[in-house]
Design a protein around this motif. Structure first.
Motif, PDB file in Angstrom:
ATOM      1  N   GLU A  23     -11.951 -31.396  -0.880  1.00  0.00           N
ATOM      2  CA  GLU A  23     -12.937 -31.662  -1.918  1.00  0.00           C
ATOM      3  C   GLU A  23     -12.270 -32.122  -3.215  1.00  0.00           C
ATOM      4  OE1 GLU A  23     -15.547 -28.308  -2.308  1.00  0.00           O
ATOM      5  OE2 GLU A  23     -16.115 -28.369  -0.194  1.00  0.00           O
ATOM      6  N   ALA A  24     -11.077 -31.589  -3.488  1.00  0.00           N
ATOM      7  CA  ALA A  24     -10.346 -32.027  -4.682  1.00  0.00           C
ATOM      8  C   ALA A  24      -9.949 -33.497  -4.547  1.00  0.00           C
ATOM      9  CB  ALA A  24      -9.109 -31.159  -4.896  1.00  0.00           C
ATOM     10  N   LEU A  25      -9.507 -33.885  -3.359  1.00  0.00           N
ATOM     11  CA  LEU A  25      -9.150 -35.287  -3.133  1.00  0.00           C
ATOM     12  C   LEU A  25     -10.386 -36.177  -3.240  1.00  0.00           C
ATOM     13  CD1 LEU A  25      -7.074 -37.425  -2.370  1.00  0.00           C
ATOM     14  CD2 LEU A  25      -7.484 -36.859   0.041  1.00  0.00           C
ATOM     15  N   GLU A  26     -11.498 -35.707  -2.707  1.00  0.00           N
ATOM     16  CA  GLU A  26     -12.745 -36.484  -2.787  1.00  0.00           C
ATOM     17  C   GLU A  26     -13.169 -36.689  -4.235  1.00  0.00           C
ATOM     18  OE1 GLU A  26     -17.391 -36.220  -1.183  1.00  0.00           O
ATOM     19  OE2 GLU A  26     -15.857 -34.874  -0.403  1.00  0.00           O
ATOM     20  N   SER A  27     -12.903 -35.706  -5.090  1.00  0.00           N
ATOM     21  CA  SER A  27     -13.278 -35.836  -6.498  1.00  0.00           C
ATOM     22  C   SER A  27     -12.514 -36.964  -7.179  1.00  0.00           C
ATOM     23  CB  SER A  27     -13.035 -34.519  -7.241  1.00  0.00           C
ATOM     24  OG  SER A  27     -11.646 -34.291  -7.452  1.00  0.00           O
ATOM     25  N   VAL A  28     -11.314 -37.263  -6.662  1.00  0.00           N
ATOM     26  CA  VAL A  28     -10.534 -38.378  -7.195  1.00  0.00           C
ATOM     27  C   VAL A  28     -11.045 -39.701  -6.646  1.00  0.00           C
ATOM     28  CG1 VAL A  28      -8.233 -39.414  -7.295  1.00  0.00           C
ATOM     29  CG2 VAL A  28      -8.483 -36.941  -7.481  1.00  0.00           C
TER      30      VAL A  28
ATOM     31  N   PRO B  33     -16.407 -39.258 -10.929  1.00  0.00           N
ATOM     32  CA  PRO B  33     -16.446 -40.090 -12.131  1.00  0.00           C
ATOM     33  C   PRO B  33     -15.045 -40.317 -12.677  1.00  0.00           C
ATOM     34  CG  PRO B  33     -17.095 -37.845 -12.652  1.00  0.00           C
ATOM     35  CD  PRO B  33     -16.970 -37.910 -11.158  1.00  0.00           C
ATOM     36  N   PRO B  34     -14.846 -41.335 -13.498  1.00  0.00           N
ATOM     37  CA  PRO B  34     -13.529 -41.551 -14.105  1.00  0.00           C
ATOM     38  C   PRO B  34     -13.127 -40.340 -14.942  1.00  0.00           C
ATOM     39  CG  PRO B  34     -14.973 -43.444 -14.447  1.00  0.00           C
ATOM     40  CD  PRO B  34     -15.834 -42.348 -13.906  1.00  0.00           C
ATOM     41  N   PRO B  35     -11.833 -40.042 -15.017  1.00  0.00           N
ATOM     42  CA  PRO B  35     -11.391 -38.917 -15.863  1.00  0.00           C
ATOM     43  C   PRO B  35     -11.653 -39.228 -17.333  1.00  0.00           C
ATOM     44  CG  PRO B  35      -9.510 -40.180 -15.088  1.00  0.00           C
ATOM     45  CD  PRO B  35     -10.708 -40.716 -14.359  1.00  0.00           C
ATOM     46  N   PRO B  36     -11.692 -38.195 -18.175  1.00  0.00           N
ATOM     47  CA  PRO B  36     -11.887 -38.428 -19.613  1.00  0.00           C
ATOM     48  C   PRO B  36     -10.836 -39.370 -20.183  1.00  0.00           C
ATOM     49  CG  PRO B  36     -12.052 -36.080 -19.084  1.00  0.00           C
ATOM     50  CD  PRO B  36     -11.558 -36.765 -17.849  1.00  0.00           C
ATOM     51  N   SER B  37     -11.182 -40.011 -21.252  1.00  0.00           N
ATOM     52  CA  SER B  37     -10.273 -40.959 -21.900  1.00  0.00           C
ATOM     53  C   SER B  37      -8.938 -40.299 -22.221  1.00  0.00           C
ATOM     54  CB  SER B  37     -10.909 -41.490 -23.191  1.00  0.00           C
ATOM     55  OG  SER B  37     -10.026 -42.344 -23.871  1.00  0.00           O
ATOM     56  N   GLY B  38      -7.867 -40.968 -21.840  1.00  0.00           N
ATOM     57  CA  GLY B  38      -6.536 -40.463 -22.121  1.00  0.00           C
ATOM     58  C   GLY B  38      -5.966 -39.548 -21.066  1.00  0.00           C
ATOM     59  N   GLU B  39      -6.775 -39.173 -20.064  1.00  0.00           N
ATOM     60  CA  GLU B  39      -6.299 -38.272 -19.020  1.00  0.00           C
ATOM     61  C   GLU B  39      -5.780 -39.060 -17.821  1.00  0.00           C
ATOM     62  OE1 GLU B  39      -5.806 -35.213 -19.195  1.00  0.00           O
ATOM     63  OE2 GLU B  39      -6.938 -34.619 -20.962  1.00  0.00           O
ATOM     64  N   ALA B  40      -4.825 -38.475 -17.099  1.00  0.00           N
ATOM     65  CA  ALA B  40      -4.262 -39.092 -15.906  1.00  0.00           C
ATOM     66  C   ALA B  40      -5.276 -39.070 -14.769  1.00  0.00           C
ATOM     67  CB  ALA B  40      -2.990 -38.357 -15.499  1.00  0.00           C
ATOM     68  N   PRO B  41      -5.124 -39.953 -13.780  1.00  0.00           N
ATOM     69  CA  PRO B  41      -6.056 -39.983 -12.642  1.00  0.00           C
ATOM     70  C   PRO B  41      -6.157 -38.654 -11.896  1.00  0.00           C
ATOM     71  CG  PRO B  41      -4.729 -41.972 -12.676  1.00  0.00           C
ATOM     72  CD  PRO B  41      -4.157 -41.066 -13.730  1.00  0.00           C
ATOM     73  N   ALA B  42      -5.074 -37.848 -11.920  1.00  0.00           N
ATOM     74  CA  ALA B  42      -5.089 -36.569 -11.206  1.00  0.00           C
ATOM     75  C   ALA B  42      -5.929 -35.508 -11.908  1.00  0.00           C
ATOM     76  CB  ALA B  42      -3.663 -36.059 -11.028  1.00  0.00           C
ATOM     77  N   TYR B  43      -6.475 -35.818 -13.087  1.00  0.00           N
ATOM     78  CA  TYR B  43      -7.268 -34.842 -13.841  1.00  0.00           C
ATOM     79  C   TYR B  43      -8.392 -34.272 -12.983  1.00  0.00           C
ATOM     80  CZ  TYR B  43     -10.405 -32.929 -17.418  1.00  0.00           C
ATOM     81  OH  TYR B  43     -11.223 -32.110 -18.151  1.00  0.00           O
ATOM     82  N   ASN B  44      -9.157 -35.140 -12.315  1.00  0.00           N
ATOM     83  CA  ASN B  44     -10.284 -34.678 -11.498  1.00  0.00           C
ATOM     84  C   ASN B  44      -9.826 -33.766 -10.368  1.00  0.00           C
ATOM     85  OD1 ASN B  44     -11.992 -36.139 -13.105  1.00  0.00           O
ATOM     86  ND2 ASN B  44     -12.434 -37.729 -11.602  1.00  0.00           N
ATOM     87  N   TYR B  45      -8.683 -34.089  -9.799  1.00  0.00           N
ATOM     88  CA  TYR B  45      -8.126 -33.287  -8.704  1.00  0.00           C
ATOM     89  C   TYR B  45      -7.870 -31.851  -9.167  1.00  0.00           C
ATOM     90  CZ  TYR B  45      -4.631 -31.897  -5.169  1.00  0.00           C
ATOM     91  OH  TYR B  45      -3.918 -31.239  -4.192  1.00  0.00           O
ATOM     92  N   TYR B  46      -7.197 -31.705 -10.294  1.00  0.00           N
ATOM     93  CA  TYR B  46      -6.871 -30.365 -10.775  1.00  0.00           C
ATOM     94  C   TYR B  46      -8.082 -29.664 -11.378  1.00  0.00           C
ATOM     95  CZ  TYR B  46      -2.035 -31.073  -9.657  1.00  0.00           C
ATOM     96  OH  TYR B  46      -0.865 -31.281  -8.966  1.00  0.00           O
ATOM     97  N   GLN B  47      -9.003 -30.400 -11.915  1.00  0.00           N
ATOM     98  CA  GLN B  47     -10.241 -29.787 -12.383  1.00  0.00           C
ATOM     99  C   GLN B  47     -10.989 -29.168 -11.210  1.00  0.00           C
ATOM    100  OE1 GLN B  47     -13.560 -32.292 -13.794  1.00  0.00           O
ATOM    101  NE2 GLN B  47     -13.538 -31.058 -15.666  1.00  0.00           N
ATOM    102  N   SER B  48     -11.006 -29.879 -10.076  1.00  0.00           N
ATOM    103  CA  SER B  48     -11.658 -29.360  -8.884  1.00  0.00           C
ATOM    104  C   SER B  48     -10.959 -28.098  -8.381  1.00  0.00           C
ATOM    105  CB  SER B  48     -11.661 -30.434  -7.788  1.00  0.00           C
ATOM    106  OG  SER B  48     -12.281 -29.962  -6.608  1.00  0.00           O
ATOM    107  N   LEU B  49      -9.625 -28.118  -8.313  1.00  0.00           N
ATOM    108  CA  LEU B  49      -8.895 -26.929  -7.863  1.00  0.00           C
ATOM    109  C   LEU B  49      -9.120 -25.750  -8.793  1.00  0.00           C
ATOM    110  CD1 LEU B  49      -5.430 -28.313  -6.678  1.00  0.00           C
ATOM    111  CD2 LEU B  49      -7.454 -27.799  -5.306  1.00  0.00           C
ATOM    112  N   THR B  50      -9.182 -26.017 -10.102  1.00  0.00           N
ATOM    113  CA  THR B  50      -9.372 -24.941 -11.073  1.00  0.00           C
ATOM    114  C   THR B  50     -10.699 -24.230 -10.864  1.00  0.00           C
ATOM    115  OG1 THR B  50      -7.998 -26.094 -12.704  1.00  0.00           O
ATOM    116  CG2 THR B  50      -9.439 -24.367 -13.536  1.00  0.00           C
ATOM    117  N   ARG B  51     -11.729 -24.950 -10.439  1.00  0.00           N
ATOM    118  CA  ARG B  51     -13.032 -24.323 -10.193  1.00  0.00           C
ATOM    119  C   ARG B  51     -12.948 -23.270  -9.100  1.00  0.00           C
ATOM    120  NH1 ARG B  51     -15.282 -29.642 -10.916  1.00  0.00           N
ATOM    121  NH2 ARG B  51     -15.395 -29.930  -8.656  1.00  0.00           N
TER     122      ARG B  51
END
Length: 221
Positions: free
Chosen positions: A98-103, A107-125
Motif C-alpha cells: 500500500e505504501a508503494l501504491e501511494s507513490v 497525489p503528488p507530494p507537498p511542494s519541496g518534498e522528495a517523491p518518497a514522501y508519500n511512501y513514508y507517510q503511508s508507513l507512518t500511518r
C-alpha cells in the motif's frame, strides 16, 4: 486500508503488555543490524537499489532476517514488532504494498518534498496512527513531555527518522531514544547499528529533522 493494531489495544494508552513486548524486542537489538537506504525503488527491484535485507525478506521472499541484517530505521521498528509476533509477515507485505501504491497512484507530494514522501507517510500511518502534535525543539535540553518507553518517536517531517522511546533521560536530562542509525556511533562496520541516543543529539546532528518531534503508541499495540 490494512490494520495492524492488536485485539487488546482498545485503551487510549495502548495495551501495556504489547508495548512492553515491543520495547523488549527493540532493546534486545542493541548493537545489532546495519543501516542502509530504503524506499519505493527498492520494492520495485531497480538494479541500482539493492542490499536491503528487510525488503528482500518481507517483500521478495528472500532469506530470513537476523541480527546482522541491513534495513532502515522504519524497518527496524517493524522488525522489532515482527520478532515478538505483534505483526505478521502477511500484514507487512500488505503495508508495504500500500505504501508503494501511494507513490504510484497517490497525489503528488507537498511542494519541496522528495517523491518518497508519500511512501513514508503511508508507513507512518501504520507504525504510529495517532501521532501527537509537533513539539518544537528550541535548542538545548529537549522540553518535550516525558515519552513513555516503547512509544514511537518521529523526528521531523514524516520520513526523517523514527525511533523507540526508552522512557528515560541521561545524566544531562536529555530524553533517550533507541534507533537504527550511524549516529552517534557508526559501529564496527561503519554502517551504523541499533543504539541509544538522545532527542537533542539527533536534532543537532541533522537539520533535516526540521526541529520538531512527535510521538505516539505503536500501531500494533
Amino acid at each position: 486500508m490494512t490494520q495492524i493494531k492488536g485485539d487488546n489495544s482498545s485503551t487510549s494508552r495502548g495495551d501495556s503488555r504489547r508495548i512492553g513486548l515491543f520495547f523488549e524486542s527493540a532493546r534486545d537489538l542493541l548493537g545489532c543490524l546495519h543501516h542502509c537506504k530504503s524506499g519505493p525503488l527498492f520494492l520495485q527491484g531497480h538494479p541500482e537499489y539493492q542490499g536491503n535485507d528487510f525488503i528482500d525478506c518481507v517483500v521478495k521472499a528472500g532469506p530470513e532476517l537476523g541480527n546482522s541484517s541491513f534495513m532502515n530505521c522504519y524497518e527496524y521498528a517493524f522488525f522489532a514488532a515482527w520478532r515478538k509476533g505483534l505483526v505478521d509477515k502477511k500484514t507487512l507485505i500488505e503495508v508495504h504494498g500500500e505504501a508503494l501504491e501511494s507513490v504510484m497512484q497517490g497525489p503528488p507530494p507537498p511542494s519541496g518534498e522528495a517523491p518518497a514522501y508519500n511512501y513514508y507517510q503511508s508507513l507512518t500511518r501504520y507504525i504510529c496512527p495517532e501521532l501527537s502534535d509537533p513539539h518544537q525543539w528550541r535548542g538545548g535540553i529537549n522540553e518535550a513531555p516525558d515519552i513513555p518507553a516503547g512509544w514511537i518517536v518521529v523526528l521531523g517531517n514524516i520520513w526523517n527518522h523514527v525511533g523507540v522511546s526508552c522512557g528515560t533521560r541521561d545524566s544531562m536530562g536529555r530524553q533517550q531514544v533507541l534507533g537504527l542509525s550511524k549516529y552517534p556511533d557508526p559501529g564496527p562496520s561503519g554502517r551504523g547499528m541499533v543504539q541509544v541516543s538522545t532527542l537533542d543529539e539527533l536534532m543537532e546532528r541533522n537539520p533535516d529533522h526540521a526541529q520538531y518531534v512527535r510521538w505516539g503508541i505503536p500501531g500494533w499495540c
